[in-house]
Design an enzyme around this catalytic site. Structure first.
Site, PDB file in Angstrom:
ATOM      1  N   PHE A 101       0.802  -1.117   0.007  1.00  0.00           N
ATOM      2  CA  PHE A 101       0.104  -0.178   0.029  1.00  0.00           C
ATOM      3  C   PHE A 101       0.924   1.349   0.087  1.00  0.00           C
ATOM      4  O   PHE A 101       1.806   1.190   0.899  1.00  0.00           O
ATOM      5  CB  PHE A 101      -0.906  -0.126   1.205  1.00  0.00           C
ATOM      6  CG  PHE A 101      -2.039   1.011   1.283  1.00  0.00           C
ATOM      7  CD1 PHE A 101      -3.030   0.727   0.489  1.00  0.00           C
ATOM      8  CD2 PHE A 101      -1.758   2.034   1.884  1.00  0.00           C
ATOM      9  CE1 PHE A 101      -4.112   1.590   0.439  1.00  0.00           C
ATOM     10  CE2 PHE A 101      -2.734   3.164   2.018  1.00  0.00           C
ATOM     11  CZ  PHE A 101      -3.918   2.940   1.183  1.00  0.00           C
TER      12      PHE A 101
ATOM     13  N   ASP B 134       2.143  -5.026   8.615  1.00  0.00           N
ATOM     14  CA  ASP B 134       0.722  -4.181   8.492  1.00  0.00           C
ATOM     15  C   ASP B 134      -0.499  -5.118   8.331  1.00  0.00           C
ATOM     16  O   ASP B 134      -0.489  -5.819   7.398  1.00  0.00           O
ATOM     17  CB  ASP B 134       0.980  -3.193   7.247  1.00  0.00           C
ATOM     18  CG  ASP B 134       0.016  -2.249   6.975  1.00  0.00           C
ATOM     19  OD1 ASP B 134      -1.261  -2.684   7.435  1.00  0.00           O
ATOM     20  OD2 ASP B 134       0.238  -1.243   6.201  1.00  0.00           O
TER      21      ASP B 134
ATOM     22  N   TYR C 217     -10.688   0.900  10.866  1.00  0.00           N
ATOM     23  CA  TYR C 217     -11.842   1.375  10.064  1.00  0.00           C
ATOM     24  C   TYR C 217     -12.303   0.429   8.853  1.00  0.00           C
ATOM     25  O   TYR C 217     -13.364   0.707   8.272  1.00  0.00           O
ATOM     26  CB  TYR C 217     -11.650   2.821   9.629  1.00  0.00           C
ATOM     27  CG  TYR C 217     -10.623   3.041   8.725  1.00  0.00           C
ATOM     28  CD1 TYR C 217     -10.425   2.613   7.595  1.00  0.00           C
ATOM     29  CD2 TYR C 217      -9.405   3.691   9.362  1.00  0.00           C
ATOM     30  CE1 TYR C 217      -9.370   2.987   6.714  1.00  0.00           C
ATOM     31  CE2 TYR C 217      -8.328   4.228   8.714  1.00  0.00           C
ATOM     32  CZ  TYR C 217      -8.205   3.661   7.483  1.00  0.00           C
ATOM     33  OH  TYR C 217      -7.108   3.849   6.554  1.00  0.00           O
ATOM     34  N   LYS C 218     -11.351  -0.624   8.917  1.00  0.00           N
ATOM     35  CA  LYS C 218     -11.615  -1.588   7.645  1.00  0.00           C
ATOM     36  C   LYS C 218     -12.672  -2.641   8.277  1.00  0.00           C
ATOM     37  O   LYS C 218     -13.748  -2.582   8.558  1.00  0.00           O
ATOM     38  CB  LYS C 218     -10.407  -2.160   6.837  1.00  0.00           C
ATOM     39  CG  LYS C 218      -9.975  -0.965   6.226  1.00  0.00           C
ATOM     40  CD  LYS C 218      -8.424  -1.290   5.561  1.00  0.00           C
ATOM     41  CE  LYS C 218      -7.942   0.020   4.937  1.00  0.00           C
ATOM     42  NZ  LYS C 218      -6.593   0.004   4.781  1.00  0.00           N
TER      43      LYS C 218
ATOM     44  N   ARG D  32     -12.244  -4.952  -6.708  1.00  0.00           N
ATOM     45  CA  ARG D  32     -12.007  -5.619  -5.652  1.00  0.00           C
ATOM     46  C   ARG D  32     -13.295  -6.043  -5.335  1.00  0.00           C
ATOM     47  O   ARG D  32     -14.279  -4.981  -4.859  1.00  0.00           O
ATOM     48  CB  ARG D  32     -11.298  -4.681  -4.614  1.00  0.00           C
ATOM     49  CG  ARG D  32      -9.952  -4.621  -4.782  1.00  0.00           C
ATOM     50  CD  ARG D  32      -9.037  -3.868  -3.379  1.00  0.00           C
ATOM     51  NE  ARG D  32      -9.696  -2.927  -2.760  1.00  0.00           N
ATOM     52  CZ  ARG D  32      -9.405  -2.334  -1.800  1.00  0.00           C
ATOM     53  NH1 ARG D  32      -8.154  -2.643  -1.418  1.00  0.00           N
ATOM     54  NH2 ARG D  32      -9.854  -1.133  -1.649  1.00  0.00           N
TER      55      ARG D  32
HETATM   56  C1  LIG Z   1      -5.747   1.282   4.358  1.00  0.00           C
HETATM   57  C2  LIG Z   1      -4.194   0.896   4.511  1.00  0.00           C
HETATM   58  C3  LIG Z   1      -3.379   1.923   5.231  1.00  0.00           C
HETATM   59  C4  LIG Z   1      -4.260   3.255   5.629  1.00  0.00           C
HETATM   60  O1  LIG Z   1      -3.169   3.985   6.158  1.00  0.00           O
HETATM   61  P1  LIG Z   1      -3.851   5.371   7.242  1.00  0.00           P
HETATM   62  O2  LIG Z   1      -2.685   5.832   7.498  1.00  0.00           O
HETATM   63  O3  LIG Z   1      -5.130   4.974   7.973  1.00  0.00           O
HETATM   64  O4  LIG Z   1      -4.507   6.103   6.078  1.00  0.00           O
HETATM   65  C5  LIG Z   1      -2.151   1.643   5.351  1.00  0.00           C
HETATM   66  N1  LIG Z   1      -1.682   0.300   4.857  1.00  0.00           N
HETATM   67  C6  LIG Z   1      -2.364  -0.644   4.338  1.00  0.00           C
HETATM   68  C7  LIG Z   1      -1.904  -1.819   4.041  1.00  0.00           C
HETATM   69  C8  LIG Z   1      -3.563  -0.388   4.107  1.00  0.00           C
HETATM   70  O5  LIG Z   1      -4.381  -1.058   3.516  1.00  0.00           O
END
Ligand SMILES: *Cc1c(COP(=O)(O)O)cnc(C)c1O
Length: 427
Positions: free
Chosen positions: A144, A216, A241-242, A386
């Protein structure tokens, strides 16, 4: 909640049954689904099939009451007294302990704070300081992007540090690890393809090279059993939040293995991580334990949402969640195969997270055409469609109907209408 000591492999061996081949079979699976009742915990709009819980989880019903209570009573009536009287002050820890069993962490290692991006920064700098004779951070080109950007930011900040990426500097982890590797940052589940790393094996490999392992967990926390302690992980970060449904922008969690806590020197020395914040001393002394990763005042209204969302998980068996997730995915994959769709997600259940991704040149328009019918998935550039599968509120029948809609959209090419070309800022 899951038994921390139980291997996630048990769920995987039971979830490889063949996919249902009719809507009646889907209805039978729904009727026998041990998680079916949990759907009533969520507010889902009429006519919507929600396949985006891996991006923003649905609203738990109890969140509204929980947040309202905090606003009306704890804030409105309690005012500043609520930091003590309503136990606001310890919430980064007390809620962290509610996340802990979901990620296989014994007590005292998990706090809620900041965003994933900020927590990655804290952990990467900490890791470099723990390996002072090594200067290389390893990650993955396809991770990401915020993970990559923060790693790049750390590289620019720390003299003589380097960054090596799987997919750019070598084909696999083994080829990019070296005697100079300080830490490895990987996403447990790939946000595009849904590929799942073998946490135990990867962590072990990284440790054999003398480096620290940072996971992560954004796309796996709440979707499957995770065993941070059992795998010997050093640090982990993840979203709430996911799959944890805490609400848009809700704060992240951070896990630091107990063995590192008292030596770790994280870079954001805010007053919340001070040993005695209300002494208002000019000098910084970190609090013992994982609390030293805290920086500033926690966002209490978001904490109320997180607290309510975690109540939903209290009696949930994550092995059941995992088994249903894999079974839902089998259905999506089987019907995608019938439609000749190009599967980007690994076929082997033990290599999959909880979303299924197809590649299609016109994926953006196809996803827009589905959304117009209330079937909400999403699109990730360049060509990934997705479908996030959230076992707490997604049924087999819904997946069946959604794949019928997909078949229709592809057969009639209705996605070609120009209204599906307009692109919003958030995809
Ligand atoms: C959604 C996601 C993030 C989001 O990071 P934020 O700091 O909350 O915006 C980071 N890493 C991964 C792998 C994600 O899927």
């Amino acid at each position: 909640m899951q038994d921390v000591a139980t291997s996630s492999r048990t769920a995987e061996t039971t979830a490889t049954a063949t996919a249902p081949t009719s809507r009646a079979e889907c209805a039978a699976l729904d009727a026998a689904d041990p998680l079916a009742a949990l759907r009533d915990e969520f507010v889902l709009p009429e006519g919507v099939v929600y396949f985006d819980g891996n991006s923003l989880g649905a609203l738990p019903r109890r969140t509204m009451a929980g947040v309202t209570r905090m606003i009306e009573q704890e804030w409105g009536q309690g005012l500043i007294r609520s930091w003590n009287g309503a136990d606001w002050y310890p919430m980064p820890h007390t809620i962290g302990e509610r996340v802990a069993p979901l990620i296989g962490a014994a007590a005292g290692q998990t706090v809620i704070c900041d965003s994933v991006s900020v927590n990655i920064f804290k952990v990467l700098i900490s890791a470099l300081r723990m390996r002072p004779t090594r200067g290389t951070l390893v990650s993955e080109l396809d991770i990401f992007p915020t993970d990559l950007y923060i790693t790049e930011g750390v590289r620019r900040l720390v003299p003589d540090s380097q960054m090596r990426l799987i997919g750019r500097d070598g084909p696999d982890l083994e080829s990019v690890l070296g005697p100079d590797t300080a830490a490895v940052l990987l996403s447990h589940v790939d946000y595009r393809t849904g590929r799942l790393h073998d946490m135990a094996a990867v962590t072990d490999l990284v440790h054999r090279h003398g480096a620290l392992m940072i996971w992560d967990l954004c796309h796996s926390a709440g979707a499957m059993p995770i065993e941070l302690d059992a795998c010997g992980v050093d640090f982990a970060v993840g979203c709430t939040y996911k799959y944890l449904n805490a609400g848009p922008g809700a704060p992240a969690f951070l896990y630091a293995a107990e063995r590192h806590q008292d030596s770790v020197d994280q870079p954001l020395l805010g007053w919340s991580g001070h040993a005695d914040p209300f002494a208002f001393e000019p000098g910084y002394t970190p609090v013992p334990g994982v609390g030293r990763f805290l920086a500033g005042t926690p966002p209490m209204l978001s904490f109320a949402g997180l607290l309510a969302a975690l109540e939903v998980f209290e009696d949930v068996d994550l092995h059941q969640v995992r088994a249903k997730s894999l079974a839902l995915a089998e259905l999506v994959i089987a019907r995608g195969d019938e439609l000749g769709l190009d599967l980007a997600t690994p076929r082997e259940p033990e290599r999959r997270g909880s979303h299924v991704t197809f590649r299609h040149e016109h994926g953006y328009q196809i996803v827009q055409a589905l959304i117009e019918q209330g079937i909400i998935g999403d699109f990730r550039a360049p060509d990934h469609m997705r479908f996030g599968l959230t076992p707490l509120y997604t049924s087999f029948s819904e997946v069946w109907d959604a794949m019928d809609a997909m078949a229709e959209i592809l057969a009639t090419k209705s996605w070609q209408d120009e209204r599906f070309l307009r692109q919003g800022t958030v995809t």
